[in-house]
Write a protein that holds these residues in place. Structure first.
Motif, PDB file in Angstrom:
ATOM      1  N   ALA A 133     -26.069  46.557  -7.643  1.00  0.00           N
ATOM      2  CA  ALA A 133     -26.645  46.980  -6.387  1.00  0.00           C
ATOM      3  C   ALA A 133     -26.590  48.468  -5.927  1.00  0.00           C
ATOM      4  O   ALA A 133     -27.600  48.894  -5.699  1.00  0.00           O
ATOM      5  CB  ALA A 133     -25.944  46.048  -5.027  1.00  0.00           C
ATOM      6  N   ALA A 134     -25.650  49.050  -6.540  1.00  0.00           N
ATOM      7  CA  ALA A 134     -25.582  50.616  -6.212  1.00  0.00           C
ATOM      8  C   ALA A 134     -26.673  51.162  -7.052  1.00  0.00           C
ATOM      9  O   ALA A 134     -27.277  52.145  -6.620  1.00  0.00           O
ATOM     10  CB  ALA A 134     -24.137  50.978  -6.508  1.00  0.00           C
ATOM     11  N   HIS A 135     -27.015  50.631  -8.303  1.00  0.00           N
ATOM     12  CA  HIS A 135     -27.798  51.356  -9.258  1.00  0.00           C
ATOM     13  C   HIS A 135     -29.445  50.849  -8.683  1.00  0.00           C
ATOM     14  O   HIS A 135     -30.137  51.630  -9.039  1.00  0.00           O
ATOM     15  CB  HIS A 135     -27.695  51.047 -10.568  1.00  0.00           C
ATOM     16  N   THR A 136     -29.400  49.789  -8.189  1.00  0.00           N
ATOM     17  CA  THR A 136     -30.898  49.345  -7.685  1.00  0.00           C
ATOM     18  C   THR A 136     -31.217  49.975  -6.485  1.00  0.00           C
ATOM     19  O   THR A 136     -32.679  49.914  -6.336  1.00  0.00           O
ATOM     20  CB  THR A 136     -30.747  47.771  -7.906  1.00  0.00           C
ATOM     21  N   LEU A 137     -30.472  50.277  -5.695  1.00  0.00           N
ATOM     22  CA  LEU A 137     -31.157  50.694  -4.301  1.00  0.00           C
ATOM     23  C   LEU A 137     -32.357  51.515  -4.272  1.00  0.00           C
ATOM     24  O   LEU A 137     -33.172  51.449  -3.608  1.00  0.00           O
ATOM     25  CB  LEU A 137     -29.799  51.420  -3.408  1.00  0.00           C
ATOM     26  N   PHE A 138     -32.127  52.794  -5.335  1.00  0.00           N
ATOM     27  CA  PHE A 138     -33.286  53.467  -5.308  1.00  0.00           C
ATOM     28  C   PHE A 138     -34.074  53.096  -6.212  1.00  0.00           C
ATOM     29  O   PHE A 138     -35.268  54.043  -6.905  1.00  0.00           O
ATOM     30  CB  PHE A 138     -32.529  54.865  -5.414  1.00  0.00           C
ATOM     31  N   ASP A 139     -34.128  51.937  -7.033  1.00  0.00           N
ATOM     32  CA  ASP A 139     -34.812  51.691  -8.246  1.00  0.00           C
ATOM     33  C   ASP A 139     -35.648  50.395  -8.110  1.00  0.00           C
ATOM     34  O   ASP A 139     -35.179  49.486  -8.820  1.00  0.00           O
ATOM     35  CB  ASP A 139     -34.077  52.009  -9.550  1.00  0.00           C
ATOM     36  N   GLN A 140     -36.366  50.030  -7.240  1.00  0.00           N
ATOM     37  CA  GLN A 140     -36.718  48.805  -6.741  1.00  0.00           C
ATOM     38  C   GLN A 140     -38.191  48.733  -7.345  1.00  0.00           C
ATOM     39  O   GLN A 140     -39.019  48.179  -6.491  1.00  0.00           O
ATOM     40  CB  GLN A 140     -36.688  48.664  -5.257  1.00  0.00           C
ATOM     41  N   ALA A 141     -38.385  49.043  -8.513  1.00  0.00           N
ATOM     42  CA  ALA A 141     -39.625  48.801  -9.053  1.00  0.00           C
ATOM     43  C   ALA A 141     -40.170  47.464  -9.163  1.00  0.00           C
ATOM     44  O   ALA A 141     -39.306  46.421  -9.226  1.00  0.00           O
ATOM     45  CB  ALA A 141     -39.888  49.148 -10.453  1.00  0.00           C
ATOM     46  N   SER A 142     -41.489  47.150  -8.967  1.00  0.00           N
ATOM     47  CA  SER A 142     -41.775  45.514  -8.876  1.00  0.00           C
ATOM     48  C   SER A 142     -41.483  44.676 -10.279  1.00  0.00           C
ATOM     49  O   SER A 142     -41.376  43.738  -9.902  1.00  0.00           O
ATOM     50  CB  SER A 142     -43.359  45.704  -8.768  1.00  0.00           C
ATOM     51  N   ASP A 143     -41.307  45.350 -11.139  1.00  0.00           N
ATOM     52  CA  ASP A 143     -40.873  44.602 -12.517  1.00  0.00           C
ATOM     53  C   ASP A 143     -39.387  44.849 -12.811  1.00  0.00           C
ATOM     54  O   ASP A 143     -38.775  44.090 -13.794  1.00  0.00           O
ATOM     55  CB  ASP A 143     -41.632  45.192 -13.876  1.00  0.00           C
ATOM     56  N   LYS A 144     -38.546  45.128 -11.551  1.00  0.00           N
ATOM     57  CA  LYS A 144     -37.006  45.299 -11.884  1.00  0.00           C
ATOM     58  C   LYS A 144     -36.489  44.006 -11.630  1.00  0.00           C
ATOM     59  O   LYS A 144     -36.640  43.251 -10.583  1.00  0.00           O
ATOM     60  CB  LYS A 144     -36.577  46.437 -10.792  1.00  0.00           C
ATOM     61  N   ASP A 145     -35.574  43.687 -12.594  1.00  0.00           N
ATOM     62  CA  ASP A 145     -34.798  42.420 -12.556  1.00  0.00           C
ATOM     63  C   ASP A 145     -33.863  42.357 -11.690  1.00  0.00           C
ATOM     64  O   ASP A 145     -32.702  43.263 -11.624  1.00  0.00           O
ATOM     65  CB  ASP A 145     -34.642  41.807 -14.214  1.00  0.00           C
ATOM     66  N   MET A 146     -33.854  41.554 -10.663  1.00  0.00           N
ATOM     67  CA  MET A 146     -32.967  41.587  -9.665  1.00  0.00           C
ATOM     68  C   MET A 146     -31.817  40.543  -9.563  1.00  0.00           C
ATOM     69  O   MET A 146     -30.903  40.332  -8.889  1.00  0.00           O
ATOM     70  CB  MET A 146     -33.688  41.481  -8.311  1.00  0.00           C
ATOM     71  N   THR A 147     -31.981  39.706 -10.805  1.00  0.00           N
ATOM     72  CA  THR A 147     -31.074  38.728 -10.848  1.00  0.00           C
ATOM     73  C   THR A 147     -29.954  38.860 -11.915  1.00  0.00           C
ATOM     74  O   THR A 147     -29.897  39.768 -12.580  1.00  0.00           O
ATOM     75  CB  THR A 147     -31.750  37.437 -11.467  1.00  0.00           C
ATOM     76  N   ILE A 148     -28.800  38.049 -11.568  1.00  0.00           N
ATOM     77  CA  ILE A 148     -27.814  38.259 -12.643  1.00  0.00           C
ATOM     78  C   ILE A 148     -27.374  36.948 -13.132  1.00  0.00           C
ATOM     79  O   ILE A 148     -27.293  36.119 -12.399  1.00  0.00           O
ATOM     80  CB  ILE A 148     -26.364  38.655 -11.710  1.00  0.00           C
ATOM     81  N   ASN A 149     -27.514  36.959 -14.587  1.00  0.00           N
ATOM     82  CA  ASN A 149     -27.426  35.525 -15.092  1.00  0.00           C
ATOM     83  C   ASN A 149     -25.828  35.268 -15.554  1.00  0.00           C
ATOM     84  O   ASN A 149     -25.141  36.080 -15.360  1.00  0.00           O
ATOM     85  CB  ASN A 149     -28.468  35.574 -16.336  1.00  0.00           C
ATOM     86  N   PHE A 150     -25.768  34.146 -16.100  1.00  0.00           N
ATOM     87  CA  PHE A 150     -24.391  33.701 -16.304  1.00  0.00           C
ATOM     88  C   PHE A 150     -24.203  33.434 -17.881  1.00  0.00           C
ATOM     89  O   PHE A 150     -25.354  33.180 -18.593  1.00  0.00           O
ATOM     90  CB  PHE A 150     -24.142  32.690 -15.560  1.00  0.00           C
ATOM     91  N   LYS A 151     -22.992  33.330 -18.540  1.00  0.00           N
ATOM     92  CA  LYS A 151     -22.713  32.864 -19.834  1.00  0.00           C
ATOM     93  C   LYS A 151     -21.684  31.776 -19.614  1.00  0.00           C
ATOM     94  O   LYS A 151     -20.651  32.158 -18.576  1.00  0.00           O
ATOM     95  CB  LYS A 151     -22.754  34.025 -20.858  1.00  0.00           C
ATOM     96  N   VAL A 152     -21.545  31.032 -20.645  1.00  0.00           N
ATOM     97  CA  VAL A 152     -20.511  30.027 -20.642  1.00  0.00           C
ATOM     98  C   VAL A 152     -19.429  30.435 -21.857  1.00  0.00           C
ATOM     99  O   VAL A 152     -19.825  30.883 -22.761  1.00  0.00           O
ATOM    100  CB  VAL A 152     -21.295  28.872 -21.088  1.00  0.00           C
ATOM    101  N   MET A 153     -18.151  30.457 -21.377  1.00  0.00           N
ATOM    102  CA  MET A 153     -16.935  30.800 -22.160  1.00  0.00           C
ATOM    103  C   MET A 153     -16.086  29.556 -22.173  1.00  0.00           C
ATOM    104  O   MET A 153     -15.889  29.308 -20.937  1.00  0.00           O
ATOM    105  CB  MET A 153     -16.276  32.205 -21.860  1.00  0.00           C
ATOM    106  N   GLY A 154     -15.472  29.138 -23.127  1.00  0.00           N
ATOM    107  CA  GLY A 154     -14.548  28.172 -22.919  1.00  0.00           C
ATOM    108  C   GLY A 154     -13.495  27.656 -23.988  1.00  0.00           C
ATOM    109  O   GLY A 154     -13.572  28.591 -25.332  1.00  0.00           O
ATOM    110  N   CYS A 155     -12.621  26.855 -23.839  1.00  0.00           N
ATOM    111  CA  CYS A 155     -11.860  26.437 -25.109  1.00  0.00           C
ATOM    112  C   CYS A 155     -12.479  25.933 -26.250  1.00  0.00           C
ATOM    113  O   CYS A 155     -13.692  25.449 -26.119  1.00  0.00           O
ATOM    114  CB  CYS A 155     -10.881  25.622 -24.285  1.00  0.00           C
ATOM    115  N   GLU A 156     -11.933  25.635 -27.563  1.00  0.00           N
ATOM    116  CA  GLU A 156     -12.777  25.069 -28.308  1.00  0.00           C
ATOM    117  C   GLU A 156     -12.948  23.636 -28.172  1.00  0.00           C
ATOM    118  O   GLU A 156     -12.039  22.890 -27.441  1.00  0.00           O
ATOM    119  CB  GLU A 156     -11.717  25.313 -29.696  1.00  0.00           C
ATOM    120  N   LYS A 157     -13.772  23.009 -28.805  1.00  0.00           N
ATOM    121  CA  LYS A 157     -14.112  21.634 -28.494  1.00  0.00           C
ATOM    122  C   LYS A 157     -13.268  20.754 -29.245  1.00  0.00           C
ATOM    123  O   LYS A 157     -12.574  21.225 -30.332  1.00  0.00           O
ATOM    124  CB  LYS A 157     -15.440  21.404 -29.127  1.00  0.00           C
TER     125      LYS A 157
END
Length: 338
Positions: free
Chosen positions: A314-338
């Motif tokens: 958010a702090a870095h995006t405030l002044f860089d809100q270009a129309s193609d700027k990705d505003m989303t934060i994605n996730f990754k899965v981490m876990g124990c061994e199956k």
């Protein structure tokens, strides 16, 4: 990350400027500075040592700390307002706020925290002169957006909110993230999957997470059983009791989706204190990266972790809100061994 004493150093200078403290005048005691600025005594002392090295102050044993060099507002680019709307856990002393402040300072601005009610408050207008940008957090609503937009100041919301069509927003992609988590649990053989979360319909995050949970069950032909859901509102002091009662009522669960570390820690305490043998597979949705969890050997646990820090972005995006700027934060899965 910038050391805390560097942030405290900047806050003390801003405090001196705001209070119009003149040369040779005495500064407040260390304890008062620590309380007012939101740091420990150790951090304040280190910051004062740095200010003394920089010839800003003079510390006289038995008398106190005195201003040696005139301090004007050192943030020539103006200030950024951090407006926290309604009841939130985010305060000017929280780690999230300090992450934003660190990045704003790096960009040459000063950050000012304002706590406001859910309804627009005209008193905010007095803080707009020399304001170069506004970050909105909390219970963001159309009323506040319509109130602030005419000022023509760059405006950015962060955190999931129902007004993303009205304001640029940095937000978590909870729906697709939760679907990843559900796919992982199902791939590990989970069929009777429970859910604990909050039911506040004002909170888009909760709604997205529950919708993804529900859709995953439906699309995989798994039973949708409301008895396996616990999504009422409850406070932190109730977590242990809630978990205990929920698990006793659902002994056949083979997996459980929970939101946040508080519920997870209380669940682990319940398992340990009651010597629970057949533990369900647990999927934990985290809002921030947690080093201790990511690097722990967690049995029967799958973590859903954001790829980025939302405060930093958010702090870095405030002044860089270009129309193609990705505003989303994605996730990754981490876990124990199956």
């Amino acid at each position: 990350m910038m050391p805390k004493y560097n942030i405290a150093h900047q806050r003390i200078l801003n405090f001196i400027a705001d209070e119009n403290i003149s040369v040779k005048s005495k500064l407040p005691p260390e304890k008062e500075l620590a309380d007012r600025l939101g740091f420990s005594m150790i951090t304040i002392r280190r910051a004062l040592q740095e200010l003394e090295k920089g010839n800003f102050i003079e510390r006289v044993h038995g008398r106190g700390t005195f201003l040696k060099t005139e301090v004007k507002n050192r943030q020539n680019s103006g200030k950024i307002l951090f407006i926290s709307i309604g009841y939130t856990s985010e305060t000017q002393y929280s780690s999230g706020y300090q992450t934003v402040e660190e990045e704003i300072i790096r960009q040459g601005y000063r950050l000012q925290y304002l706590k406001v009610p859910e309804e627009p408050d005209a008193s905010v207008l007095e803080h707009l002169p020399d304001c170069s940008g506004i970050l909105l957090y909390g219970w963001i609503n159309a009323g506040w957006i319509d109130f602030l937009k005419p000022a023509g100041i760059p405006l950015l919301a962060f955190g999931n909110n129902p007004c993303r069509d009205k304001i640029s927003t940095v937000y978590y992609e909870y729906y697709t993230g939760t679907r990843k988590l559900m796919d992982e649990l199902i791939s590990r053989g989970a069929r009777k999957i429970g859910y604990t979360g909050r039911s506040n319909t004002k909170n888009p995050s909760s709604n997205d997470i529950f919708r993804a949970y529900h859709d995953a069950l439906s699309e995989n032909g798994l039973e949708i059983n409301p008895e396996r859901w616990f999504h009422k509102d409850y406070g932190p002091t109730q977590y242990y009791t809630v978990i205990r009662d929920f698990l006793k009522a659902n002994p056949d669960l083979d997996a459980l989706v929970i939101i946040g570390t508080d519920i997870y820690v209380n669940m682990l305490n319940y398992f340990m204190e009651n010597n629970v043998k057949n533990k369900p597979l647990i999927g934990v949705i985290l809002q921030m990266r947690t080093y201790q969890l990511e690097h722990a050997s967690l049995k029967n646990t799958v973590l859903l972790i954001p790829d980025e820090n939302i405060y930093y972005k958010a702090a870095h995006t405030l002044f860089d809100q270009a129309s193609d700027k990705d505003m989303t934060i994605n996730f990754k899965v981490m876990g124990c061994e199956k």
